[in-house]
Design a protein around this motif. Structure first.
Motif, PDB file in Angstrom:
ATOM      1  N   LYS A  56       0.819  -1.210   0.000  1.00 26.65           N
ATOM      2  CA  LYS A  56       0.000   0.000   0.000  1.00 26.65           C
ATOM      3  C   LYS A  56       0.853   1.259   0.000  1.00 26.65           C
ATOM      4  CE  LYS A  56      -4.189  -1.585   2.262  1.00 26.65           C
ATOM      5  NZ  LYS A  56      -5.074  -1.378   3.411  1.00 26.65           N
ATOM      6  N   LEU A  57       2.043   1.170   0.574  1.00 31.47           N
ATOM      7  CA  LEU A  57       2.897   2.345   0.720  1.00 31.47           C
ATOM      8  C   LEU A  57       3.975   2.467  -0.345  1.00 31.47           C
ATOM      9  CD1 LEU A  57       3.344   2.263   4.586  1.00 31.47           C
ATOM     10  CD2 LEU A  57       1.662   3.524   3.233  1.00 31.47           C
ATOM     11  N   GLY A  58       4.073   1.509  -1.246  1.00 31.24           N
ATOM     12  CA  GLY A  58       5.097   1.562  -2.291  1.00 31.24           C
ATOM     13  C   GLY A  58       5.603   0.177  -2.628  1.00 31.24           C
ATOM     14  N   ARG A  59       6.750   0.153  -3.299  1.00 29.29           N
ATOM     15  CA  ARG A  59       7.344  -1.126  -3.709  1.00 29.29           C
ATOM     16  C   ARG A  59       8.535  -1.476  -2.837  1.00 29.29           C
ATOM     17  NH1 ARG A  59       7.405  -0.822 -10.308  1.00 29.29           N
ATOM     18  NH2 ARG A  59       5.141  -0.808 -10.534  1.00 29.29           N
ATOM     19  N   ILE A  60       8.723  -2.780  -2.662  1.00 25.74           N
ATOM     20  CA  ILE A  60       9.878  -3.298  -1.940  1.00 25.74           C
ATOM     21  C   ILE A  60      10.597  -4.244  -2.883  1.00 25.74           C
ATOM     22  CG2 ILE A  60      10.658  -4.677   0.027  1.00 25.74           C
ATOM     23  CD1 ILE A  60       8.090  -3.722   1.485  1.00 25.74           C
ATOM     24  N   HIS A  61      11.911  -4.048  -3.025  1.00 28.54           N
ATOM     25  CA  HIS A  61      12.731  -4.912  -3.875  1.00 28.54           C
ATOM     26  C   HIS A  61      13.700  -5.681  -2.993  1.00 28.54           C
ATOM     27  CE1 HIS A  61      12.207  -1.884  -7.457  1.00 28.54           C
ATOM     28  NE2 HIS A  61      11.061  -2.316  -6.958  1.00 28.54           N
ATOM     29  N   ILE A  62      13.664  -7.005  -3.082  1.00 27.39           N
ATOM     30  CA  ILE A  62      14.618  -7.855  -2.378  1.00 27.39           C
ATOM     31  C   ILE A  62      15.602  -8.336  -3.435  1.00 27.39           C
ATOM     32  CG2 ILE A  62      14.944  -9.970  -1.044  1.00 27.39           C
ATOM     33  CD1 ILE A  62      11.592  -8.442  -0.922  1.00 27.39           C
ATOM     34  N   ILE A  63      16.872  -8.007  -3.236  1.00 27.81           N
ATOM     35  CA  ILE A  63      17.898  -8.307  -4.236  1.00 27.81           C
ATOM     36  C   ILE A  63      18.908  -9.274  -3.633  1.00 27.81           C
ATOM     37  CG2 ILE A  63      19.679  -7.288  -5.701  1.00 27.81           C
ATOM     38  CD1 ILE A  63      17.977  -4.640  -5.438  1.00 27.81           C
ATOM     39  N   GLY A  64      19.288 -10.278  -4.403  1.00 28.89           N
ATOM     40  CA  GLY A  64      20.259 -11.254  -3.927  1.00 28.89           C
ATOM     41  C   GLY A  64      20.514 -12.339  -4.958  1.00 28.89           C
ATOM     42  N   LYS A  65      20.866 -13.517  -4.477  1.00 24.37           N
ATOM     43  CA  LYS A  65      21.124 -14.674  -5.341  1.00 24.37           C
ATOM     44  C   LYS A  65      20.350 -15.868  -4.807  1.00 24.37           C
ATOM     45  CE  LYS A  65      25.769 -13.167  -6.506  1.00 24.37           C
ATOM     46  NZ  LYS A  65      27.194 -13.441  -6.355  1.00 24.37           N
ATOM     47  N   ASN A  66      19.952 -16.730  -5.716  1.00 24.94           N
ATOM     48  CA  ASN A  66      19.225 -17.953  -5.354  1.00 24.94           C
ATOM     49  C   ASN A  66      17.968 -17.661  -4.529  1.00 24.94           C
ATOM     50  OD1 ASN A  66      21.323 -19.500  -6.578  1.00 24.94           O
ATOM     51  ND2 ASN A  66      22.521 -19.231  -4.701  1.00 24.94           N
ATOM     52  N   LEU A  67      17.268 -16.591  -4.884  1.00 25.96           N
ATOM     53  CA  LEU A  67      16.063 -16.212  -4.138  1.00 25.96           C
ATOM     54  C   LEU A  67      14.897 -17.124  -4.508  1.00 25.96           C
ATOM     55  CD1 LEU A  67      16.231 -12.314  -4.408  1.00 25.96           C
ATOM     56  CD2 LEU A  67      17.065 -13.775  -2.554  1.00 25.96           C
ATOM     57  N   VAL A  68      14.177 -17.538  -3.492  1.00 27.73           N
ATOM     58  CA  VAL A  68      13.016 -18.404  -3.669  1.00 27.73           C
ATOM     59  C   VAL A  68      11.924 -17.914  -2.718  1.00 27.73           C
ATOM     60  CG1 VAL A  68      12.144 -20.760  -3.407  1.00 27.73           C
ATOM     61  CG2 VAL A  68      14.467 -20.385  -4.227  1.00 27.73           C
ATOM     62  N   ILE A  69      10.701 -17.878  -3.218  1.00 24.78           N
ATOM     63  CA  ILE A  69       9.580 -17.571  -2.331  1.00 24.78           C
ATOM     64  C   ILE A  69       9.210 -18.876  -1.625  1.00 24.78           C
ATOM     65  CG2 ILE A  69       7.185 -16.811  -2.167  1.00 24.78           C
ATOM     66  CD1 ILE A  69       7.706 -15.031  -4.610  1.00 24.78           C
ATOM     67  N   ALA A  70       9.544 -18.947  -0.349  1.00 20.89           N
ATOM     68  CA  ALA A  70       9.312 -20.168   0.424  1.00 20.89           C
ATOM     69  C   ALA A  70       7.827 -20.442   0.579  1.00 20.89           C
ATOM     70  CB  ALA A  70       9.984 -20.066   1.782  1.00 20.89           C
ATOM     71  N   TYR A  71       7.044 -19.385   0.823  1.00 18.12           N
ATOM     72  CA  TYR A  71       5.591 -19.511   0.884  1.00 18.12           C
ATOM     73  C   TYR A  71       4.983 -18.137   0.675  1.00 18.12           C
ATOM     74  CZ  TYR A  71       5.546 -17.496   5.587  1.00 18.12           C
ATOM     75  OH  TYR A  71       5.690 -16.654   6.658  1.00 18.12           O
ATOM     76  N   PHE A  72       3.739 -18.121   0.232  1.00 12.53           N
ATOM     77  CA  PHE A  72       2.979 -16.884   0.195  1.00 12.53           C
ATOM     78  C   PHE A  72       1.512 -17.200   0.391  1.00 12.53           C
ATOM     79  CE2 PHE A  72       3.069 -18.220  -4.193  1.00 12.53           C
ATOM     80  CZ  PHE A  72       1.829 -17.881  -4.700  1.00 12.53           C
ATOM     81  N   ARG A  73       0.883 -16.313   1.128  1.00 16.36           N
ATOM     82  CA  ARG A  73      -0.553 -16.394   1.397  1.00 16.36           C
ATOM     83  C   ARG A  73      -1.138 -15.023   1.110  1.00 16.36           C
ATOM     84  NH1 ARG A  73       1.675 -18.561   6.484  1.00 16.36           N
ATOM     85  NH2 ARG A  73       1.331 -16.450   7.245  1.00 16.36           N
TER      86      ARG A  73
END
Length: 112
Positions: free
Chosen positions: A79-96
């Protein structure tokens, strides 16, 4: 001889009433609820809650959508903007609907 106007703005069907702005001192609804129930305004307003666990796990609550997802970057809309997570081998472990968790070698977190 006195002339009287036939037109009276308050009686005209297209007249607009002056809009009053809320006073700066008047608390908003979230603030009132926050004080009454002793809960942070950010939580009530749906602001994102970010929790980092070292350099390998990052969780976000109250996000709106996933904009981009690769092994090097995850872009998330809140709601307040965008968040960028930057790195290597990133995986979304879970999302709800209310939260998600990203794991991998996280180098930085940017707010846009």
């Amino acid at each position: 001889m006195r002339k009287e106007s036939i037109y009276r703005p308050s009686e005209h069907k297209h007249s607009k009433k002056a809009k009053t702005k809320p006073s700066i001192q008047e608390p908003v609804v979230a603030e009132k609820i926050s004080r009454k129930f002793n809960i942070s305004e950010d939580v009530i307003a749906g602001a994102p809650i970010l929790t980092g666990y070292g350099h390998h796990r990052f969780c976000i609550e109250n996000y709106k959508s996933i904009i981009e997802y690769t092994s090097n970057i995850v872009r998330i809309q809140t709601k307040l903007g965008r968040i960028h997570i930057i790195g290597k081998n990133l995986v979304i472990a879970y999302f709800r609907d209310d939260g998600m968790c990203i794991v991998g070698d996280i180098n930085s977190i940017e707010y846009h």
